[in-house]
Design a protein around this motif. Structure first.
Motif, PDB file in Angstrom:
ATOM      1  N   PHE A 241      -6.796   0.255   4.633  1.00  0.00           N
ATOM      2  CA  PHE A 241      -6.582   1.352   3.681  1.00  0.00           C
ATOM      3  C   PHE A 241      -7.202   1.050   2.323  1.00  0.00           C
ATOM      4  CE2 PHE A 241      -3.976   3.316   0.321  1.00  0.00           C
ATOM      5  CZ  PHE A 241      -4.159   4.662   0.630  1.00  0.00           C
ATOM      6  N   TYR A 242      -7.008  -0.169   1.834  1.00  0.00           N
ATOM      7  CA  TYR A 242      -7.520  -0.543   0.522  1.00  0.00           C
ATOM      8  C   TYR A 242      -8.970  -1.030   0.558  1.00  0.00           C
ATOM      9  CZ  TYR A 242      -2.906  -0.070  -1.616  1.00  0.00           C
ATOM     10  OH  TYR A 242      -1.723   0.417  -2.098  1.00  0.00           O
ATOM     11  N   GLY A 243      -9.516  -1.206   1.747  1.00  0.00           N
ATOM     12  CA  GLY A 243     -10.911  -1.630   1.862  1.00  0.00           C
ATOM     13  C   GLY A 243     -11.138  -3.071   1.449  1.00  0.00           C
ATOM     14  N   VAL A 244     -10.173  -3.922   1.761  1.00  0.00           N
ATOM     15  CA  VAL A 244     -10.283  -5.344   1.427  1.00  0.00           C
ATOM     16  C   VAL A 244     -10.071  -6.162   2.700  1.00  0.00           C
ATOM     17  CG1 VAL A 244      -9.476  -5.030  -0.950  1.00  0.00           C
ATOM     18  CG2 VAL A 244      -7.821  -5.572   0.841  1.00  0.00           C
ATOM     19  N   SER A 245     -10.437  -7.433   2.629  1.00  0.00           N
ATOM     20  CA  SER A 245     -10.211  -8.293   3.788  1.00  0.00           C
ATOM     21  C   SER A 245      -8.746  -8.695   3.861  1.00  0.00           C
ATOM     22  CB  SER A 245     -11.086  -9.544   3.704  1.00  0.00           C
ATOM     23  OG  SER A 245     -10.620 -10.405   2.685  1.00  0.00           O
TER      24      SER A 245
ATOM     25  N   GLN B 291      10.387   3.992   0.971  1.00  0.00           N
ATOM     26  CA  GLN B 291      11.257   2.858   0.683  1.00  0.00           C
ATOM     27  C   GLN B 291      10.732   1.580   1.334  1.00  0.00           C
ATOM     28  OE1 GLN B 291      12.209   5.791   1.895  1.00  0.00           O
ATOM     29  NE2 GLN B 291      13.927   6.590   0.704  1.00  0.00           N
ATOM     30  N   GLN B 292      10.194   1.717   2.525  1.00  0.00           N
ATOM     31  CA  GLN B 292       9.661   0.560   3.237  1.00  0.00           C
ATOM     32  C   GLN B 292       8.466  -0.019   2.481  1.00  0.00           C
ATOM     33  OE1 GLN B 292       8.364   1.509   7.201  1.00  0.00           O
ATOM     34  NE2 GLN B 292       8.525  -0.605   7.883  1.00  0.00           N
ATOM     35  N   TYR B 293       7.548   0.841   2.072  1.00  0.00           N
ATOM     36  CA  TYR B 293       6.387   0.355   1.323  1.00  0.00           C
ATOM     37  C   TYR B 293       6.825  -0.256  -0.006  1.00  0.00           C
ATOM     38  CZ  TYR B 293       2.100  -0.136  -1.195  1.00  0.00           C
ATOM     39  OH  TYR B 293       1.071  -0.680  -1.921  1.00  0.00           O
TER      40      TYR B 293
ATOM     41  N   LEU C 100      -2.850   5.427  -7.352  1.00  0.00           N
ATOM     42  CA  LEU C 100      -1.959   6.006  -6.358  1.00  0.00           C
ATOM     43  C   LEU C 100      -0.501   5.654  -6.638  1.00  0.00           C
ATOM     44  CD1 LEU C 100      -4.049   5.012  -3.213  1.00  0.00           C
ATOM     45  CD2 LEU C 100      -3.926   7.280  -4.255  1.00  0.00           C
ATOM     46  N   SER C 101       0.382   6.484  -6.145  1.00  0.00           N
ATOM     47  CA  SER C 101       1.815   6.175  -6.215  1.00  0.00           C
ATOM     48  C   SER C 101       2.216   5.434  -4.953  1.00  0.00           C
ATOM     49  CB  SER C 101       2.633   7.464  -6.341  1.00  0.00           C
ATOM     50  OG  SER C 101       2.542   8.212  -5.141  1.00  0.00           O
ATOM     51  N   GLN C 102       3.354   4.771  -5.004  1.00  0.00           N
ATOM     52  CA  GLN C 102       3.867   4.105  -3.809  1.00  0.00           C
ATOM     53  C   GLN C 102       4.097   5.131  -2.703  1.00  0.00           C
ATOM     54  OE1 GLN C 102       7.376   2.034  -5.195  1.00  0.00           O
ATOM     55  NE2 GLN C 102       6.238   0.125  -5.500  1.00  0.00           N
ATOM     56  N   LYS C 103       4.591   6.280  -3.076  1.00  0.00           N
ATOM     57  CA  LYS C 103       4.876   7.328  -2.100  1.00  0.00           C
ATOM     58  C   LYS C 103       3.602   7.796  -1.407  1.00  0.00           C
ATOM     59  CE  LYS C 103       7.184  11.723  -1.480  1.00  0.00           C
ATOM     60  NZ  LYS C 103       7.923  12.817  -2.081  1.00  0.00           N
ATOM     61  N   SER C 104       2.530   7.988  -2.157  1.00  0.00           N
ATOM     62  CA  SER C 104       1.294   8.468  -1.537  1.00  0.00           C
ATOM     63  C   SER C 104       0.687   7.418  -0.611  1.00  0.00           C
ATOM     64  CB  SER C 104       0.281   8.926  -2.590  1.00  0.00           C
ATOM     65  OG  SER C 104      -0.179   7.851  -3.356  1.00  0.00           O
ATOM     66  N   VAL C 105       0.762   6.146  -0.987  1.00  0.00           N
ATOM     67  CA  VAL C 105       0.271   5.088  -0.106  1.00  0.00           C
ATOM     68  C   VAL C 105       1.080   5.086   1.189  1.00  0.00           C
ATOM     69  CG1 VAL C 105      -0.005   2.592   0.210  1.00  0.00           C
ATOM     70  CG2 VAL C 105      -0.608   3.636  -1.975  1.00  0.00           C
ATOM     71  N   ALA C 106       2.393   5.125   1.052  1.00  0.00           N
ATOM     72  CA  ALA C 106       3.269   5.114   2.226  1.00  0.00           C
ATOM     73  C   ALA C 106       2.942   6.279   3.161  1.00  0.00           C
ATOM     74  CB  ALA C 106       4.731   5.172   1.792  1.00  0.00           C
ATOM     75  N   GLU C 107       2.765   7.452   2.610  1.00  0.00           N
ATOM     76  CA  GLU C 107       2.446   8.618   3.433  1.00  0.00           C
ATOM     77  C   GLU C 107       1.103   8.463   4.138  1.00  0.00           C
ATOM     78  OE1 GLU C 107       2.709  11.864   0.669  1.00  0.00           O
ATOM     79  OE2 GLU C 107       4.901  11.940   0.786  1.00  0.00           O
ATOM     80  N   ASN C 108       0.116   7.911   3.435  1.00  0.00           N
ATOM     81  CA  ASN C 108      -1.224   7.745   4.002  1.00  0.00           C
ATOM     82  C   ASN C 108      -1.277   6.740   5.142  1.00  0.00           C
ATOM     83  OD1 ASN C 108      -3.464   9.330   2.699  1.00  0.00           O
ATOM     84  ND2 ASN C 108      -2.389   8.607   0.879  1.00  0.00           N
TER      85      ASN C 108
END
Length: 68
Positions: free
Chosen positions: A53-57, A30-32, A16-24
């Protein structure tokens, strides 16, 4: 490993890109990016959202354990 490093590792593993994570997760790109680059501290509410989101603890995300 720092939180910012874990965030980058998880994002890259998922291709994933930083932008796609931020949108999701409802953040500005910029914040992410500042979180992932270790510039800004991450509020607890965003840590929880990112862990889900990442499925981790949350413990994994903040470096308290290496088990996801």
């Amino acid at each position: 490993m720092q939180i910012s490093q874990r965030l980058k590792l998880l994002r890259v593993e998922k291709g994933l890109s930083q932008k796609s994570v931020a949108e999701n997760i409802g953040l500005l790109y910029q914040q992410y990016a500042r979180y992932e680059n270790g510039i800004n501290e991450i509020p607890v509410k965003h840590l929880i959202t990112l862990a889900k989101f990442y499925g981790v603890s949350l413990d994994y995300l903040v470096g308290m354990t290496d088990e996801r």
